[in-house]
Write an enzyme that holds these catalytic residues in place. Structure first.
Site, mmCIF file in Angstrom:
data_model
loop_
_atom_site.group_PDB
_atom_site.id
_atom_site.type_symbol
_atom_site.label_atom_id
_atom_site.label_comp_id
_atom_site.label_asym_id
_atom_site.label_seq_id
_atom_site.Cartn_x
_atom_site.Cartn_y
_atom_site.Cartn_z
ATOM 1 N N ARG A 1 0.840 -1.195 0.000
ATOM 2 C CA ARG A 1 0.000 0.000 0.000
ATOM 3 C C ARG A 1 0.878 1.250 0.000
ATOM 4 O O ARG A 1 1.752 1.406 0.843
ATOM 5 C CB ARG A 1 -0.932 0.004 1.218
ATOM 6 C CG ARG A 1 -1.929 -1.136 1.170
ATOM 7 C CD ARG A 1 -2.850 -1.151 2.351
ATOM 8 N NE ARG A 1 -3.670 -2.367 2.338
ATOM 9 C CZ ARG A 1 -4.463 -2.742 3.317
ATOM 10 N NH1 ARG A 1 -4.576 -2.010 4.408
ATOM 11 N NH2 ARG A 1 -5.166 -3.861 3.233
ATOM 12 N N SER B 1 -7.932 -1.259 1.047
ATOM 13 C CA SER B 1 -8.865 -1.639 2.110
ATOM 14 C C SER B 1 -9.594 -0.445 2.695
ATOM 15 O O SER B 1 -10.389 0.202 2.046
ATOM 16 C CB SER B 1 -8.115 -2.426 3.193
ATOM 17 O OG SER B 1 -8.999 -2.919 4.167
ATOM 18 N N HIS B 2 -9.288 -0.129 3.955
ATOM 19 C CA HIS B 2 -9.987 0.915 4.691
ATOM 20 C C HIS B 2 -9.279 2.265 4.589
ATOM 21 O O HIS B 2 -9.695 3.222 5.246
ATOM 22 C CB HIS B 2 -10.076 0.510 6.165
ATOM 23 C CG HIS B 2 -8.739 0.172 6.753
ATOM 24 N ND1 HIS B 2 -8.029 -0.929 6.377
ATOM 25 C CD2 HIS B 2 -7.975 0.800 7.683
ATOM 26 C CE1 HIS B 2 -6.878 -0.967 7.045
ATOM 27 N NE2 HIS B 2 -6.824 0.073 7.837
ATOM 28 N N ASP C 1 -15.943 -1.407 4.856
ATOM 29 C CA ASP C 1 -14.807 -0.630 4.383
ATOM 30 C C ASP C 1 -14.761 -0.639 2.856
ATOM 31 O O ASP C 1 -15.665 -1.151 2.194
ATOM 32 C CB ASP C 1 -13.500 -1.146 4.988
ATOM 33 C CG ASP C 1 -13.131 -2.544 4.513
ATOM 34 O OD1 ASP C 1 -14.032 -3.263 4.035
ATOM 35 O OD2 ASP C 1 -11.951 -2.920 4.630
ATOM 36 N N ASP D 1 -13.080 -2.228 0.500
ATOM 37 C CA ASP D 1 -13.079 -3.463 -0.287
ATOM 38 C C ASP D 1 -14.034 -4.522 0.249
ATOM 39 O O ASP D 1 -14.072 -5.637 -0.256
ATOM 40 C CB ASP D 1 -11.670 -4.035 -0.393
ATOM 41 C CG ASP D 1 -11.117 -4.523 0.940
ATOM 42 O OD1 ASP D 1 -11.437 -3.921 1.985
ATOM 43 O OD2 ASP D 1 -10.349 -5.507 0.942
ATOM 44 N N ASP E 1 -14.336 -6.187 3.211
ATOM 45 C CA ASP E 1 -14.027 -7.293 4.110
ATOM 46 C C ASP E 1 -14.226 -6.941 5.587
ATOM 47 O O ASP E 1 -14.318 -7.832 6.433
ATOM 48 C CB ASP E 1 -12.611 -7.851 3.865
ATOM 49 C CG ASP E 1 -11.501 -6.828 4.047
ATOM 50 O OD1 ASP E 1 -11.803 -5.644 4.316
ATOM 51 O OD2 ASP E 1 -10.326 -7.216 3.901
ATOM 52 N N ARG E 2 -14.324 -5.666 5.918
ATOM 53 C CA ARG E 2 -14.537 -5.265 7.311
ATOM 54 C C ARG E 2 -15.989 -4.834 7.530
ATOM 55 O O ARG E 2 -16.675 -4.413 6.605
ATOM 56 C CB ARG E 2 -13.615 -4.118 7.701
ATOM 57 C CG ARG E 2 -12.144 -4.467 7.595
ATOM 58 C CD ARG E 2 -11.259 -3.314 8.026
ATOM 59 N NE ARG E 2 -9.862 -3.648 7.831
ATOM 60 C CZ ARG E 2 -8.887 -3.254 8.626
ATOM 61 N NH1 ARG E 2 -9.157 -2.478 9.677
ATOM 62 N NH2 ARG E 2 -7.644 -3.595 8.390
ATOM 63 N N THR F 1 -2.041 -10.670 14.035
ATOM 64 C CA THR F 1 -2.948 -9.889 13.198
ATOM 65 C C THR F 1 -2.621 -10.139 11.723
ATOM 66 O O THR F 1 -1.458 -10.146 11.330
ATOM 67 C CB THR F 1 -2.811 -8.398 13.523
ATOM 68 O OG1 THR F 1 -3.224 -8.188 14.869
ATOM 69 C CG2 THR F 1 -3.660 -7.560 12.603
ATOM 70 N N GLU G 1 -10.895 -10.662 13.933
ATOM 71 C CA GLU G 1 -9.820 -9.833 14.451
ATOM 72 C C GLU G 1 -10.357 -8.490 14.895
ATOM 73 O O GLU G 1 -11.464 -8.090 14.535
ATOM 74 C CB GLU G 1 -8.700 -9.678 13.422
ATOM 75 C CG GLU G 1 -9.109 -9.032 12.117
ATOM 76 C CD GLU G 1 -7.979 -9.012 11.098
ATOM 77 O OE1 GLU G 1 -7.037 -9.803 11.241
ATOM 78 O OE2 GLU G 1 -8.052 -8.198 10.162
ATOM 79 N N SER H 1 -9.805 -5.497 14.201
ATOM 80 C CA SER H 1 -9.999 -4.395 13.258
ATOM 81 C C SER H 1 -11.259 -4.598 12.420
ATOM 82 O O SER H 1 -11.255 -4.379 11.208
ATOM 83 C CB SER H 1 -8.771 -4.248 12.361
ATOM 84 O OG SER H 1 -8.483 -5.459 11.707
ATOM 85 N N LYS I 1 -11.766 -12.235 5.525
ATOM 86 C CA LYS I 1 -12.878 -11.716 6.311
ATOM 87 C C LYS I 1 -13.938 -11.201 5.357
ATOM 88 O O LYS I 1 -13.640 -10.900 4.205
ATOM 89 C CB LYS I 1 -12.407 -10.641 7.287
ATOM 90 C CG LYS I 1 -11.496 -9.559 6.721
ATOM 91 C CD LYS I 1 -10.983 -8.687 7.850
ATOM 92 C CE LYS I 1 -9.977 -7.648 7.349
ATOM 93 N NZ LYS I 1 -8.628 -8.206 7.203
#
Length: 560
Positions: A24, A116-117, A288, A290, A292-293, A357, A376, A378, A389
């Site tokens: 990233r 991601s986020h 988020d 993408d 996954d959260r 993590t 997890e 997050s 996730k």
């Protein structure tokens, strides 16, 4: 007509080392000449001979540079003798959808375009990660190989003349130097929705959500935060489950997420929290960038911590047909996540694993048949249906529990705490701190807590005293392949089970993000306010770490 493969000379860039889940950096870094090309070439070469004749999945979260990067990657894959690509329409696929597609199509892996986020836009972040043939993030050995290749790369190959329309679903066949090459642009949503229908009872959930079974529709506020989940949310919650249009917001993926910070927590999903707090909603949820959260809140914005979310789903797995059919193996959580699920595992006689993590650490346990549910701290929750996730899966799981129990989210939690006790938990994030003093802080704290005289020390604050039982820099030996992960976070465990955990995050694109985790278990006093219950431990953590001194911060960027 046969298309020609071209070889382009290049030179290494420093710092192409994947973090917790991929590489990233700022968009301006990825758009430097040959930067993206170098990294993608190294991903492909890290697969060795298995790459020739393989199938790969390509897609991302729709952030700025996603479509252009996807088209570039198609041309590089064509030049590296990949046989077939499954590409999300317009380059869009959620991370859980990529994992599902890899597994359903027995692909070699997938290249996921996401940060991601992290914020999106031309001045913000972009990311690329590789998911392996099990559908999960590449393990450390693989990402280390990518990095080593990136330090010596001299050339990459591609087919610059390859023409295709990534906006149209369909199959295109090519001749690349006498070898067939197939690009299939697929509906971004269809496979994932079919997968969810196999896991949950959509008929029962439709009757519950639409109000057919009770005469009272479930009032929802589902916020995609202008990330990738918008189309998935609309198809599942509106078209399949019968929710109203007013139930979903921010469902159009935007390159800059419409200025929103696509991190589903109490700070960045403030609009959702305030709306649910003031309105008449049974459940609020956010995802988020993408997909996954997830964050789950109940009526009047009653907040569900990630550790409690995992524990409640574990307790009610009978509400989800997938587990009725496939059985319940073990549970797992990341080390910083409070141990609420451990108590459920003990009650159910199931093994519980504590891992570093990073979702990749759950993959081996799932593949070995030892794990079916994990999470997890997050805001990640998921099961062995894929190897990522999965935010939408988590919301469907919670709605299934609500339907199964007939209770509100708050009542489900209070009932859970009355049985198991409560793991109070909070996370303080200090974002984009200067890296050098943060590294010094971590080194200083590790030296302090691993001193022979530290164990047995007592610390007092707010009328409470805590005695150190153990302290270390967490390491993990994978029980399946015996691989060792070291330096995974500093932790202090006290006699009563309370913990202080501190680590530097591997998901930022610049500077350092310091994460401080505090949790404490209470068997009787389960209805307190977390910020009050944990204040003494927070003060002790700041004292031991000297965090304000090293970071120059008097308050965190985000409190969870």
């Amino acid at each position: 007509m046969s298309l020609n493969v071209e070889t382009k000379q290049t030179a290494p860039y420093e710092g192409q080392k994947p973090g917790t889940s991929g590489l990233r950096k700022k968009v301006k870094v990825f758009t430097q000449p040959n930067y993206t090309e170098n990294f993608v070439q190294c991903i492909l070469e890290a697969n060795g001979t298995a790459l020739v004749g393989s199938t790969l999945v390509i897609g991302g979260d729709g952030r700025y540079y996603c479509k252009e990067a996807a088209e570039l990657i198609v041309r590089i894959c064509a030049g590296n003798r990949v046989a077939k690509l499954l590409v999300g329409q317009n380059g869009i696929l959620s991370t859980p959808a990529v994992s599902s597609l890899i597994r359903h199509n027995k692909a070699l892996g997938g290249i996921v375009l996401t940060a991601s986020h992290n914020p999106g836009g031309p001045e913000n972040d972009f990311g690329i990660k590789f998911n392996c043939e099990n559908g999960g993030p590449a393990p450390d050995a693989f990402t280390n190989k990518i990095y080593q290749l990136s330090t010596t790369i001299k050339a990459y190959t591609l087919v610059p003349s390859l023409q295709f329309d990534i906006s149209k679903v369909g199959v295109s066949n090519y001749d690349i130097g006498g070898k067939p090459f197939v690009v299939e642009v697929i509906d971004s949503v269809a496979n994932y929705v079919r997968h969810m229908e196999e896991i949950f009872d959509f008929g029962k959930l439709h009757d519950f959500v639409s109000g057919k079974s009770s005469g009272k529709p479930l009032k929802m506020r589902i916020d995609s935060m202008n990330g990738v989940t918008g189309a998935y949310v609309r198809e599942i919650f509106l078209n399949r489950l019968g929710a109203t249009e007013a139930s979903v917001v921010h469902t159009i993926p935007l390159p800059d997420f419409g200025g929103l910070h696509p991190d589903p927590n109490l700070t960045y999903a403030k609009n959702l929290v305030e709306t649910v707090a003031k309105g008449d909603y049974d459940i609020g949820a956010a995802f988020d960038g993408d997909g996954d959260r997830n964050m789950i809140i109940g009526r009047k914005a009653f907040f569900v911590t990630p550790s409690d979310s995992l524990a409640v789903i574990a307790h009610y797995l009978e509400a989800i047909p997938y587990f009725q059919k496939n059985g319940v193996q073990g549970f797992a959580r990341s080390m910083p996540t409070a141990s609420a699920v451990d108590l459920v595992g003990k009650k159910l006689g199931k093994e519980v694993y504590e891992v570093p993590t990073g979702w990749k650490y759950f993959g081996n346990l799932m593949d070995a048949g030892r794990l079916c549910l994990c999470g997890e701290e997050s805001f990640g929750t998921g099961s062995n249906h894929i190897r990522e996730k999965d935010g939408i899966w988590a919301v469907l799981a919670w709605i299934s529990v609500m339907q199964h129990t007939g209770k509100s989210i708050e009542d489900i939690l209070k009932q859970h705490w009355s049985v198991y006790g409560r793991n109070y938990f909070t996370r303080y994030d200090y974002e984009e701190c200067d890296l050098e003093p943060c590294n010094e802080m971590m080194a200083n704290m590790e030296k302090t807590i691993t001193d022979a005289e530290f164990v047995g020390k007592s610390f007092s604050s707010g009328g409470k005293t805590y005695k150190v039982k153990e302290a270390d820099n967490f390491s993990y030996t994978d029980p399946v392949d015996k691989s060792l992960a070291t330096k995974q976070g500093l932790r202090i465990v006290f006699d009563d089970g309370s913990r202080i955990v501190m680590r530097l995050s591997g998901t930022g694109s610049s500077g350092a993000t310091v994460r401080l985790y505090i949790d404490s278990y209470e068997k009787q006093n389960v209805l307190g306010q977390a910020s009050v219950m944990l204040r003494p431990l927070i003060d002790i953590a700041l004292e031991i770490s000297q965090l304000p001194k090293f970071t120059g911060r008097n308050a965190p960027t985000v409190i969870t």
